[in-house]
Write a protein that holds these residues in place. Structure first.
Motif, PDB file in Angstrom:
ATOM      1  N   GLU A 173       0.949  -1.107   0.124  1.00 58.77           N
ATOM      2  CA  GLU A 173      -0.017   0.012  -0.151  1.00 58.77           C
ATOM      3  C   GLU A 173       0.929   1.162   0.057  1.00 58.77           C
ATOM      4  O   GLU A 173       1.338   1.777   1.006  1.00 58.77           O
ATOM      5  N   LEU A 174       1.142   1.671  -1.110  1.00 64.60           N
ATOM      6  CA  LEU A 174       2.341   2.635  -1.373  1.00 64.60           C
ATOM      7  C   LEU A 174       2.093   3.969  -0.947  1.00 64.60           C
ATOM      8  O   LEU A 174       2.946   4.700  -0.362  1.00 64.60           O
ATOM      9  N   ASN A 175       0.642   4.466  -0.760  1.00 66.39           N
ATOM     10  CA  ASN A 175       0.391   5.769  -0.346  1.00 66.39           C
ATOM     11  C   ASN A 175       0.559   5.835   1.276  1.00 66.39           C
ATOM     12  O   ASN A 175       0.876   6.824   1.813  1.00 66.39           O
ATOM     13  N   THR A 176       0.494   4.799   1.941  1.00 70.08           N
ATOM     14  CA  THR A 176       0.701   4.581   3.270  1.00 70.08           C
ATOM     15  C   THR A 176       2.460   4.756   3.790  1.00 70.08           C
ATOM     16  O   THR A 176       2.685   5.174   5.053  1.00 70.08           O
ATOM     17  N   LEU A 177       3.106   4.485   2.766  1.00 72.71           N
ATOM     18  CA  LEU A 177       4.697   4.598   2.883  1.00 72.71           C
ATOM     19  C   LEU A 177       5.106   5.926   2.569  1.00 72.71           C
ATOM     20  O   LEU A 177       6.349   6.065   2.806  1.00 72.71           O
ATOM     21  N   ASP A 178       4.216   6.856   2.140  1.00 73.15           N
ATOM     22  CA  ASP A 178       4.703   8.103   1.606  1.00 73.15           C
ATOM     23  C   ASP A 178       3.538   9.157   2.293  1.00 73.15           C
ATOM     24  O   ASP A 178       2.648   9.814   1.376  1.00 73.15           O
ATOM     25  N   PRO A 179       3.579   9.554   3.458  1.00 69.73           N
ATOM     26  CA  PRO A 179       2.246  10.103   3.741  1.00 69.73           C
ATOM     27  C   PRO A 179       2.194  11.475   3.584  1.00 69.73           C
ATOM     28  O   PRO A 179       1.332  12.331   4.041  1.00 69.73           O
ATOM     29  N   LEU A 180       3.395  12.168   2.970  1.00 67.61           N
ATOM     30  CA  LEU A 180       3.328  13.577   2.323  1.00 67.61           C
ATOM     31  C   LEU A 180       3.316  14.682   3.353  1.00 67.61           C
ATOM     32  O   LEU A 180       4.280  15.355   3.649  1.00 67.61           O
ATOM     33  N   SER A 181       2.359  14.442   4.550  1.00 71.30           N
ATOM     34  CA  SER A 181       2.361  15.578   5.488  1.00 71.30           C
ATOM     35  C   SER A 181       3.210  15.172   6.524  1.00 71.30           C
ATOM     36  O   SER A 181       3.498  15.993   7.658  1.00 71.30           O
ATOM     37  N   GLN A 182       3.837  14.008   6.717  1.00 69.45           N
ATOM     38  CA  GLN A 182       4.841  13.540   7.585  1.00 69.45           C
ATOM     39  C   GLN A 182       6.143  13.160   7.180  1.00 69.45           C
ATOM     40  O   GLN A 182       6.316  13.451   5.769  1.00 69.45           O
ATOM     41  N   ALA A 183       7.252  12.619   7.780  1.00 70.02           N
ATOM     42  CA  ALA A 183       8.400  12.626   7.445  1.00 70.02           C
ATOM     43  C   ALA A 183       9.036  11.668   6.535  1.00 70.02           C
ATOM     44  O   ALA A 183       9.724  12.117   5.407  1.00 70.02           O
ATOM     45  N   PRO A 184       8.403  10.398   6.405  1.00 69.01           N
ATOM     46  CA  PRO A 184       8.999   9.344   5.542  1.00 69.01           C
ATOM     47  C   PRO A 184       8.770   9.765   4.117  1.00 69.01           C
ATOM     48  O   PRO A 184       7.667  10.464   3.683  1.00 69.01           O
ATOM     49  N   GLU A 185       9.407   9.408   3.097  1.00 71.53           N
ATOM     50  CA  GLU A 185       9.346   9.768   1.638  1.00 71.53           C
ATOM     51  C   GLU A 185       9.581   8.752   0.891  1.00 71.53           C
ATOM     52  O   GLU A 185      10.861   8.057   0.995  1.00 71.53           O
ATOM     53  N   LEU A 186       8.613   8.146   0.056  1.00 66.48           N
ATOM     54  CA  LEU A 186       8.892   7.134  -0.931  1.00 66.48           C
ATOM     55  C   LEU A 186       9.741   7.490  -2.024  1.00 66.48           C
ATOM     56  O   LEU A 186       9.637   8.556  -2.890  1.00 66.48           O
ATOM     57  N   ILE A 187      10.870   6.762  -2.359  1.00 69.50           N
ATOM     58  CA  ILE A 187      11.955   7.463  -3.369  1.00 69.50           C
ATOM     59  C   ILE A 187      11.950   6.357  -4.524  1.00 69.50           C
ATOM     60  O   ILE A 187      12.309   6.707  -5.554  1.00 69.50           O
ATOM     61  N   ALA A 188      11.669   5.127  -4.283  1.00 67.70           N
ATOM     62  CA  ALA A 188      11.978   4.190  -5.396  1.00 67.70           C
ATOM     63  C   ALA A 188      11.006   2.761  -5.147  1.00 67.70           C
ATOM     64  O   ALA A 188      10.904   2.383  -4.083  1.00 67.70           O
ATOM     65  N   VAL A 189      10.377   2.253  -6.178  1.00 60.70           N
ATOM     66  CA  VAL A 189       9.629   1.143  -6.131  1.00 60.70           C
ATOM     67  C   VAL A 189      10.088   0.257  -7.439  1.00 60.70           C
ATOM     68  O   VAL A 189      10.310   0.669  -8.620  1.00 60.70           O
ATOM     69  N   THR A 190      10.502  -0.973  -6.970  1.00 58.28           N
ATOM     70  CA  THR A 190      10.812  -2.211  -8.044  1.00 58.28           C
ATOM     71  C   THR A 190      10.152  -3.248  -7.745  1.00 58.28           C
ATOM     72  O   THR A 190       9.426  -3.304  -6.840  1.00 58.28           O
ATOM     73  N   GLU A 191      10.089  -4.141  -8.885  1.00 59.47           N
ATOM     74  CA  GLU A 191       9.468  -5.423  -8.584  1.00 59.47           C
ATOM     75  C   GLU A 191      10.348  -6.153  -9.378  1.00 59.47           C
ATOM     76  O   GLU A 191      11.245  -6.130 -10.129  1.00 59.47           O
ATOM     77  N   ARG A 192      10.486  -7.642  -8.675  1.00 59.06           N
ATOM     78  CA  ARG A 192      11.231  -8.675  -9.192  1.00 59.06           C
ATOM     79  C   ARG A 192      10.356  -9.984  -9.359  1.00 59.06           C
ATOM     80  O   ARG A 192       9.337 -10.177  -8.431  1.00 59.06           O
ATOM     81  N   GLY A 193      10.648 -10.964 -10.188  1.00 55.66           N
ATOM     82  CA  GLY A 193       9.794 -12.182 -10.593  1.00 55.66           C
ATOM     83  C   GLY A 193       8.470 -11.721 -11.174  1.00 55.66           C
ATOM     84  O   GLY A 193       8.207 -10.645 -11.782  1.00 55.66           O
ATOM     85  N   ASP A 194       7.866 -12.866 -11.770  1.00 55.34           N
ATOM     86  CA  ASP A 194       6.758 -12.561 -12.544  1.00 55.34           C
ATOM     87  C   ASP A 194       5.300 -13.457 -11.843  1.00 55.34           C
ATOM     88  O   ASP A 194       5.548 -14.375 -11.118  1.00 55.34           O
ATOM     89  N   GLY A 195       4.218 -12.903 -12.346  1.00 57.74           N
ATOM     90  CA  GLY A 195       3.015 -13.775 -12.006  1.00 57.74           C
ATOM     91  C   GLY A 195       3.016 -13.821 -10.202  1.00 57.74           C
ATOM     92  O   GLY A 195       3.010 -12.978  -9.484  1.00 57.74           O
ATOM     93  N   GLU A 196       2.728 -14.955  -9.662  1.00 55.92           N
ATOM     94  CA  GLU A 196       2.585 -15.325  -8.650  1.00 55.92           C
ATOM     95  C   GLU A 196       3.777 -15.192  -7.530  1.00 55.92           C
ATOM     96  O   GLU A 196       3.751 -14.988  -6.482  1.00 55.92           O
ATOM     97  N   ASP A 197       4.880 -15.224  -8.256  1.00 57.80           N
ATOM     98  CA  ASP A 197       6.266 -14.913  -7.497  1.00 57.80           C
ATOM     99  C   ASP A 197       6.689 -13.541  -7.649  1.00 57.80           C
ATOM    100  O   ASP A 197       7.588 -13.279  -7.133  1.00 57.80           O
ATOM    101  N   ARG A 198       5.901 -12.828  -8.058  1.00 62.57           N
ATOM    102  CA  ARG A 198       6.317 -11.247  -8.308  1.00 62.57           C
ATOM    103  C   ARG A 198       6.409 -10.532  -6.784  1.00 62.57           C
ATOM    104  O   ARG A 198       5.166 -10.646  -6.131  1.00 62.57           O
ATOM    105  N   VAL A 199       7.457 -10.010  -6.512  1.00 61.26           N
ATOM    106  CA  VAL A 199       7.530  -9.350  -5.300  1.00 61.26           C
ATOM    107  C   VAL A 199       7.835  -7.931  -5.416  1.00 61.26           C
ATOM    108  O   VAL A 199       8.861  -7.552  -6.250  1.00 61.26           O
ATOM    109  N   GLN A 200       7.133  -6.845  -4.825  1.00 62.30           N
ATOM    110  CA  GLN A 200       7.401  -5.537  -4.924  1.00 62.30           C
ATOM    111  C   GLN A 200       8.414  -5.091  -3.741  1.00 62.30           C
ATOM    112  O   GLN A 200       7.994  -5.431  -2.531  1.00 62.30           O
TER     113      GLN A 200
END
Length: 603
Positions: A88-115
């Motif tokens: 749930e990416l928007n909860t990792l980047d709350p905008l009004s508070q300190a943490p800042e989401l800077i990069a999102v990557t994925e590995r694997g395909d289909g049911e093995d895909r990990v974000q």
């Protein structure tokens, strides 16, 4: 046609119909099964504290090793999803508070895909996550569910980030640990001292920083020459890193080299290239022939696979166009293959059939027969080989847009699995369509050649320029182009015609055919096109140039067969299944020259 009065909106994919779901009913991606609440919260809390301790230890060690005091006490934390689910990416980047989401990557395909989501957390910023973990473990919502469950239960693990987590380019292109190369470094803007801190770190770590920089509202982009090992210390010293990407070398660098220098680059690439196996699938290039003596082509195009529709023409390339197409079909971006130091594994072969004579005296009405002859020659030579037919040779439409011609009819029949013979200008079918004999044809939509009229937008010009024959064939995949090459470089006073991600100014479309009721099966919005560096068609001696620059963007119909030939390695795969896969997913954005005029109408 509808007016194009919303230039800031780029619709990259065709519309799809979905059932309406109200905002309050819980839209979003599927959630993983709920873990044991208290245990899950405790484990993530322990991992967060461990990441905080690891960051402090690494910061102290890096400062001692490099001799530079850390510019801040923040840390980079990577959150990992459960396989097959998303964070749930928007909860990792709350905008009004300190943490800042800077990069999102994925590995694997289909049911093995990990974000993987990497977040910069300033000093004291972990309290945001600690608070939500505590609330998840002990508090419920009014409906009786754990608080912040949608955020916490999607997180499988968290840890201190590595350099690879900031890499947002092709995962396979991440440099080896000790390979010194150029990086595109994206910095977070905060106090306008980001470059000063980077220069201080670079001086101490032996990193070379480029002189030019690109400044946006919240990012600064610079180039840095270093190994991954050298650059990894920046995570511990700097709080300014946002993401890292590879530097894509312009084809102009290679085409500007002397023939002797080009030869050195070619020799290096040949030494790093693994030739395809004899049983590999092939891209069959139907064009002006191929000069297979080029060092980058000879191991992938056997003499028996270089054909001609008329023995008097010869199989060699009289124009240069076919050899350029062969280079693009085999390597994709030759410039990228040259620029890297990694091995290049070729997983598909080449076939060539010369369908145009040097005098270009073939009657246009017989192009269908010539194409049928070309198909027959390669299938007789290698009847069991999997192949994709690629044709970047088209003709100006001389009838109403989308009207079938003998050429498009022949392509339709061949793609459907039919065979036919020609006798005195007559196309004569000799069997019925066969599902097991389907052929995959990739055809260029054709080029817009006249860009001189400045009174209309390039989008309207593309819409009013119909696709060329035989791109209107129903059973072929017709390829158009979009652009992301909008940097005019040293062309002072020039302005890009198109915005990034927009339709290429050179790409024809099937809009006129659709508007007149003759729908054309084009895939201009689905298939990417890129301005690649092709091989030079006449390359037989040390004084010859090895590379040339494409004259137009119709080379896009070579990029798609390259992707599809690789997918043929995953049996069982039929042409129909390949086309469905193309319609399900668009490729990555690519480049095409959008600010220069074509030097002349290609064939």
């Amino acid at each position: 046609m509808a007016p194009r009065d919303r230039l800031h909106i780029l619709v990259r994919r065709p519309a799809t119909t979905e059932p309406y779901t109200s905002y309050g009913s819980g839209r979003g991606s599927p959630r993983p099964p709920s873990p044991i609440r208290a245990q899950h919260a405790a484990r993530l809390m322990a991992e967060a504290h461990q990441a905080e301790r690891d960051a402090a230890q690494r910061r102290a060690a890096a400062a001692t090793e490099i001799g530079v005091t850390a510019a801040g006490e923040g840390l980079y934390v990577t959150f990992e999803s459960w396989p097959g689910f998303e964070l749930e990416l928007n909860t990792l980047d709350p905008l009004s508070q300190a943490p800042e989401l800077i990069a999102v990557t994925e590995r694997g395909d289909g049911e093995d895909r990990v974000q993987f989501a990497t977040v910069f957390v300033p000093l004291g910023g972990l309290s945001y996550f600690f608070q939500r973990l505590d609330q998840y473990a002990a508090e419920n919502t009014r409906t009786g569910k754990p608080r912040h469950a949608n955020m916490i239960e999607r997180i499988a693990a968290l840890r201190i980030a590595s350099l690879r987590e900031l890499w947002t380019d092709d995962p396979d292109a991440f440099p080896e640990p000790h390979e010194v190369t150029w990086w595109e470094v994206w910095l977070r803007r905060s106090d306008d001292r980001e470059l000063e801190r980077l220069q201080q770190f670079a001086s101490a770590a032996g990193v070379e920083v480029g002189e030019r920089r690109l400044v946006f509202d919240n990012r600064i982009i610079v180039l840095a020459k270093a190994s991954a090992t050298q650059l990894a210390s920046a995570l511990d010293i700097l709080d300014d890193l946002a993401e890292l990407r590879g530097v894509h070398v312009s084809s102009a660098f290679f085409t500007g080299l002397s023939p002797a220098e080009q030869g050195e680059w070619v020799t290096d690439l040949v030494g790093r290239t693994d030739a395809p196996s004899d049983g590999a699938p092939a891209i069959c290039v139907l064009d002006t022939g191929v000069n297979r003596g080029h060092p980058l082509l000879e191991s992938s195009l056997a003499a028996d696979d270089a054909h001609t529709c008329d023995p008097s023409w010869g199989a060699s390339d009289h124009d240069g166009h076919g050899t350029q197409m062969a280079g693009l079909a085999l390597y994709g971006s030759v410039a990228e293959a040259l620029a890297t130091s990694q091995r290049v594994r070729l997983r598909h072969r080449l076939e060539s059939v010369k369908i145009l004579p040097s005098a270009n005296d073939t009657d246009p009405d017989l192009y269908g027969a010539v194409t049928a002859e070309a198909v027959a020659r390669v299938e007789v030579e290698a009847p069991t080989r999997s192949r994709t037919f690629s044709m970047a040779v088209t003709a100006e439409p001389d009838r109403l847009a989308g009207t079938p011609t003998s050429w498009s009819a022949a392509v339709d029949a061949l793609a459907a699995g039919r065979d036919f013979d020609s006798d005195e200008g007559e196309l004569r079918y000799i069997d019925e369509a066969s599902l097991s004999s389907h052929r995959l044809f990739i055809v260029s939509a054709g080029n817009v050649r006249d860009l001189t009229d400045s009174t209309i937008s390039h989008l309207d010009r593309c819409d009013r320029t119909p696709i060329e024959d035989p791109a209107q064939a129903w059973n072929a995949l017709t390829v158009g182009a979009y652009t992301e090459l909008v940097d005019v470089g040293s062309h002072d006073g020039w302005t890009p015609l198109a915005h990034p991600g927009d339709l290429s100014p050179f790409s024809r479309t099937g809009c006129l055919a659709s508007a007149s009721g003759r729908r054309s099966p084009t895939s201009c919005s689905k298939v990417a096109m890129r301005r690649y560096l092709p091989v030079e068609p006449t390359s037989t001696g040390p004084s010859r140039c090895r590379f040339s620059r494409p004259r137009s963007p119709r080379r896009g119909c070579l990029r798609q067969p390259t992707r599809l030939a690789r997918r043929l390695l995953r049996p069982p795969t039929s042409p129909r299944e390949l086309l469905r896969s193309i319609q399900r997913s668009a490729p990555k954005p690519s480049e095409v020259c959008s600010f220069t005029r074509p030097t002349g109408p290609p064939r």
